[in-house]
Write a protein that holds these residues in place. Structure first.
Motif, PDB file in Angstrom:
ATOM      1  N   SER A  12       0.800  -1.232   0.000  1.00  0.00           N
ATOM      2  CA  SER A  12       0.000   0.000   0.000  1.00  0.00           C
ATOM      3  C   SER A  12       0.829   1.276   0.000  1.00  0.00           C
ATOM      4  O   SER A  12       0.352   2.324  -0.419  1.00  0.00           O
ATOM      5  N   CYS A  13       2.077   1.194   0.490  1.00  0.00           N
ATOM      6  CA  CYS A  13       2.890   2.418   0.577  1.00  0.00           C
ATOM      7  C   CYS A  13       4.309   2.135   0.087  1.00  0.00           C
ATOM      8  O   CYS A  13       4.536   1.987  -1.101  1.00  0.00           O
ATOM      9  N   ASP A  14       5.261   2.029   1.004  1.00  0.00           N
ATOM     10  CA  ASP A  14       6.654   1.843   0.573  1.00  0.00           C
ATOM     11  C   ASP A  14       7.286   0.552   1.087  1.00  0.00           C
ATOM     12  O   ASP A  14       8.479   0.350   0.906  1.00  0.00           O
ATOM     13  N   ASP A  15       6.501  -0.334   1.691  1.00  0.00           N
ATOM     14  CA  ASP A  15       7.017  -1.638   2.121  1.00  0.00           C
ATOM     15  C   ASP A  15       6.380  -2.727   1.271  1.00  0.00           C
ATOM     16  O   ASP A  15       5.151  -2.803   1.182  1.00  0.00           O
ATOM     17  N   THR A  16       7.222  -3.549   0.644  1.00  0.00           N
ATOM     18  CA  THR A  16       6.717  -4.714  -0.087  1.00  0.00           C
ATOM     19  C   THR A  16       6.772  -5.893   0.870  1.00  0.00           C
ATOM     20  O   THR A  16       7.840  -6.214   1.387  1.00  0.00           O
ATOM     21  N   SER A  17       5.627  -6.530   1.110  1.00  0.00           N
ATOM     22  CA  SER A  17       5.603  -7.595   2.110  1.00  0.00           C
ATOM     23  C   SER A  17       4.759  -8.776   1.622  1.00  0.00           C
ATOM     24  O   SER A  17       3.772  -8.597   0.906  1.00  0.00           O
ATOM     25  N   ALA A  18       5.193  -9.976   2.018  1.00  0.00           N
ATOM     26  CA  ALA A  18       4.441 -11.201   1.725  1.00  0.00           C
ATOM     27  C   ALA A  18       4.483 -12.094   2.954  1.00  0.00           C
ATOM     28  O   ALA A  18       5.496 -12.153   3.653  1.00  0.00           O
ATOM     29  N   ALA A  19       3.379 -12.773   3.227  1.00  0.00           N
ATOM     30  CA  ALA A  19       3.290 -13.643   4.401  1.00  0.00           C
ATOM     31  C   ALA A  19       2.479 -14.881   4.058  1.00  0.00           C
ATOM     32  O   ALA A  19       1.612 -14.853   3.187  1.00  0.00           O
ATOM     33  N   ILE A  20       2.779 -15.958   4.775  1.00  0.00           N
ATOM     34  CA  ILE A  20       2.007 -17.191   4.656  1.00  0.00           C
ATOM     35  C   ILE A  20       1.355 -17.468   6.008  1.00  0.00           C
ATOM     36  O   ILE A  20       2.023 -17.418   7.048  1.00  0.00           O
ATOM     37  N   ASN A  29       6.679 -14.042   7.401  1.00  0.00           N
ATOM     38  CA  ASN A  29       6.248 -12.645   7.239  1.00  0.00           C
ATOM     39  C   ASN A  29       7.476 -11.848   6.804  1.00  0.00           C
ATOM     40  O   ASN A  29       8.296 -11.456   7.630  1.00  0.00           O
ATOM     41  N   ILE A  30       7.604 -11.649   5.501  1.00  0.00           N
ATOM     42  CA  ILE A  30       8.805 -11.052   4.918  1.00  0.00           C
ATOM     43  C   ILE A  30       8.488  -9.648   4.402  1.00  0.00           C
ATOM     44  O   ILE A  30       7.425  -9.427   3.803  1.00  0.00           O
ATOM     45  N   ALA A  31       9.401  -8.708   4.614  1.00  0.00           N
ATOM     46  CA  ALA A  31       9.195  -7.347   4.101  1.00  0.00           C
ATOM     47  C   ALA A  31      10.493  -6.795   3.536  1.00  0.00           C
ATOM     48  O   ALA A  31      11.575  -7.057   4.053  1.00  0.00           O
ATOM     49  N   ALA A  32      10.365  -6.039   2.456  1.00  0.00           N
ATOM     50  CA  ALA A  32      11.497  -5.289   1.887  1.00  0.00           C
ATOM     51  C   ALA A  32      11.193  -3.812   2.047  1.00  0.00           C
ATOM     52  O   ALA A  32      10.153  -3.329   1.578  1.00  0.00           O
ATOM     53  N   ASN A  33      12.054  -3.105   2.736  1.00  0.00           N
ATOM     54  CA  ASN A  33      11.867  -1.663   2.951  1.00  0.00           C
ATOM     55  C   ASN A  33      12.557  -0.872   1.841  1.00  0.00           C
ATOM     56  O   ASN A  33      13.451  -1.369   1.183  1.00  0.00           O
ATOM     57  N   GLN A  34      12.111   0.376   1.673  1.00  0.00           N
ATOM     58  CA  GLN A  34      12.665   1.227   0.620  1.00  0.00           C
ATOM     59  C   GLN A  34      13.396   2.407   1.259  1.00  0.00           C
ATOM     60  O   GLN A  34      12.777   3.395   1.645  1.00  0.00           O
ATOM     61  N   ALA A  35      14.708   2.294   1.334  1.00  0.00           N
ATOM     62  CA  ALA A  35      15.510   3.329   2.009  1.00  0.00           C
ATOM     63  C   ALA A  35      15.606   4.616   1.192  1.00  0.00           C
ATOM     64  O   ALA A  35      15.911   5.684   1.730  1.00  0.00           O
ATOM     65  N   GLU A  61       8.753 -15.152  -3.078  1.00  0.00           N
ATOM     66  CA  GLU A  61       9.526 -16.405  -3.107  1.00  0.00           C
ATOM     67  C   GLU A  61      10.117 -16.724  -1.732  1.00  0.00           C
ATOM     68  O   GLU A  61      10.064 -17.862  -1.262  1.00  0.00           O
ATOM     69  N   LYS A  62      10.653 -15.681  -1.087  1.00  0.00           N
ATOM     70  CA  LYS A  62      11.264 -15.883   0.232  1.00  0.00           C
ATOM     71  C   LYS A  62      10.220 -16.282   1.270  1.00  0.00           C
ATOM     72  O   LYS A  62      10.488 -17.117   2.157  1.00  0.00           O
ATOM     73  N   SER A  63       9.033 -15.700   1.181  1.00  0.00           N
ATOM     74  CA  SER A  63       7.975 -16.044   2.156  1.00  0.00           C
ATOM     75  C   SER A  63       7.548 -17.501   2.002  1.00  0.00           C
ATOM     76  O   SER A  63       7.300 -18.191   2.993  1.00  0.00           O
ATOM     77  N   ILE A  64       7.481 -17.985   0.764  1.00  0.00           N
ATOM     78  CA  ILE A  64       7.092 -19.386   0.512  1.00  0.00           C
ATOM     79  C   ILE A  64       8.194 -20.330   1.008  1.00  0.00           C
ATOM     80  O   ILE A  64       7.921 -21.339   1.666  1.00  0.00           O
ATOM     81  N   THR A  65       9.457 -19.956   0.734  1.00  0.00           N
ATOM     82  CA  THR A  65      10.590 -20.784   1.171  1.00  0.00           C
ATOM     83  C   THR A  65      10.664 -20.854   2.691  1.00  0.00           C
ATOM     84  O   THR A  65      10.817 -21.928   3.277  1.00  0.00           O
ATOM     85  N   LYS A  66      10.528 -19.680   3.343  1.00  0.00           N
ATOM     86  CA  LYS A  66      10.628 -19.644   4.813  1.00  0.00           C
ATOM     87  C   LYS A  66       9.486 -20.421   5.466  1.00  0.00           C
ATOM     88  O   LYS A  66       9.659 -21.033   6.529  1.00  0.00           O
TER      89      LYS A  66
END
Length: 338
Positions: A12-20, A29-35, A61-66
């Motif tokens: 929704s804003c500046d964090d890309t996140s995926a969770a299972i 629960n993985i997130a990529a922040n935008q510095a 991909e990382k959320s599925i793997t984790k």
């Protein structure tokens, strides 16, 4: 709660996140922040949407793997439809639709604000989830509101800000102090070394349970301008006290209305949600009210306060059980009523 496995996507804003999520239990629960936004002192929508495009595939991909699952184990895909920055939302929405089509699984749209509130029902968010009805102070960089939560999907906004959100006020005042963006966590840290009674700032007089935060920003600005004319090093020499005093004022504004609403409606189940609910002084004030006002309080784990996909997955799980699926023709929306 079913054993369905759901992928949640938040953009929704500046964090890309995926969770299972499986049932109420978060498996990843993985997130990529935008510095990059730090350079500009705020989120730049065009840069945010480009970064989401780069981040979304590796994050999913990382959320599925984790979570240690196979992609074909996913029962449904939940995604943030709104509210938020349209360009950012479009990235998550388009990806969710494409993946749902390729896996031939249902698609579930989620309201970002509902998700902040319903994050309280994730297994490890609280020792116990809130009981209905409860009040939730939902407070972030984009939103500040008191919500009466009667059931999972029966919510009523009983008070909201008429101008700036509380998190926005922290960031704008932080800019006056020459702090990096986002300033909220920095002010929280510096305030721990300061005296919250050093300086007094104006508080608004608002009707009912509504808020206003533009006044405190103006009050701080005029105060700083006056003091810096007398002493150019005023901010540097008083930074901790300034942060502590600003933080105390904002929290008092927030809590006064929340206490009034809880008293008027005779509700003792009280929660906080959203990015500003990570603020240590706000958390302490809530804890104090457990004793002082006899509240049953609900403060989510830190990882469920800021924008995250775990909360999206939680709402998607609740909707999955109810068979509330979304048509593939759905589109992202910047405004999405609670």
């Amino acid at each position: 709660m079913s054993d369905s496995i759901i992928l949640g996507i938040e953009s929704s804003c500046d964090d890309t996140s995926a969770a299972i999520i499986k049932g109420n239990c978060i498996l990843s629960n993985i997130a990529a922040n935008q510095a990059i936004h730090k350079e500009y002192g705020g989120v730049v929508p065009e840069l945010a949407s480009r970064a989401h495009q780069q981040n979304i595939i590796p994050v999913v991909e990382k959320s599925i793997t984790k979570a240690n699952i196979q992609q074909n184990a996913i029962s449904a895909i939940g995604f943030t439809r709104g509210p938020g920055l349209l360009g950012s939302l479009l990235v998550g929405t388009s990806f969710a639709k494409s993946l749902a089509m390729s896996l031939n699984v249902p698609l579930i749209e989620v309201n970002h604000l509902q998700a902040h509130i319903l994050a309280h029902f994730i297994d490890d968010a609280n020792p116990m989830p809130p009981k209905f009805p409860f009040l939730c102070l939902t407070v972030s960089g984009g939103h500040t509101m008191i919500v009466l939560v009667k059931d999972y999907f029966d919510m009523e906004i009983i008070g909201k800000t008429i101008d700036d959100a509380a998190g926005e006020a922290f960031d704008k005042i932080g800019k006056l102090f020459d702090l990096d963006y986002p300033a909220g966590p920095i002010i929280d840290r510096l305030a721990k070394e300061g005296n919250p009674d050093s300086f007094k700032f104006n508080k608004p007089r608002m009707e009912n349970y509504d808020y206003s935060f533009s006044g405190i920003k103006t009050s701080v600005l005029y105060f700083i301008q006056k003091e810096v004319r007398k002493n150019p090093d005023f901010i540097k020499e008083n930074l901790n006290d300034l942060c502590a005093s600003v933080q105390k004022t904002i929290i008092e504004i927030l809590m006064n209305k929340l206490e009034k609403a809880a008293s008027d409606l005779n509700i003792r189940e009280v929660a906080i949600a959203g990015g500003v609910s990570a603020n240590s002084a706000l958390r302490k004030t809530m804890e104090d009210n457990r004793e002082k006002l006899g509240w049953n309080i609900y403060i989510p784990k830190f990882e469920y306060t800021t924008d995250n996909a775990a909360m999206i997955a939680m709402v998607a799980q609740l909707k999955f059980e109810r068979g509330e699926f979304t048509d593939l023709r759905t589109t992202a929306t910047a405004k999405y009523d609670l």
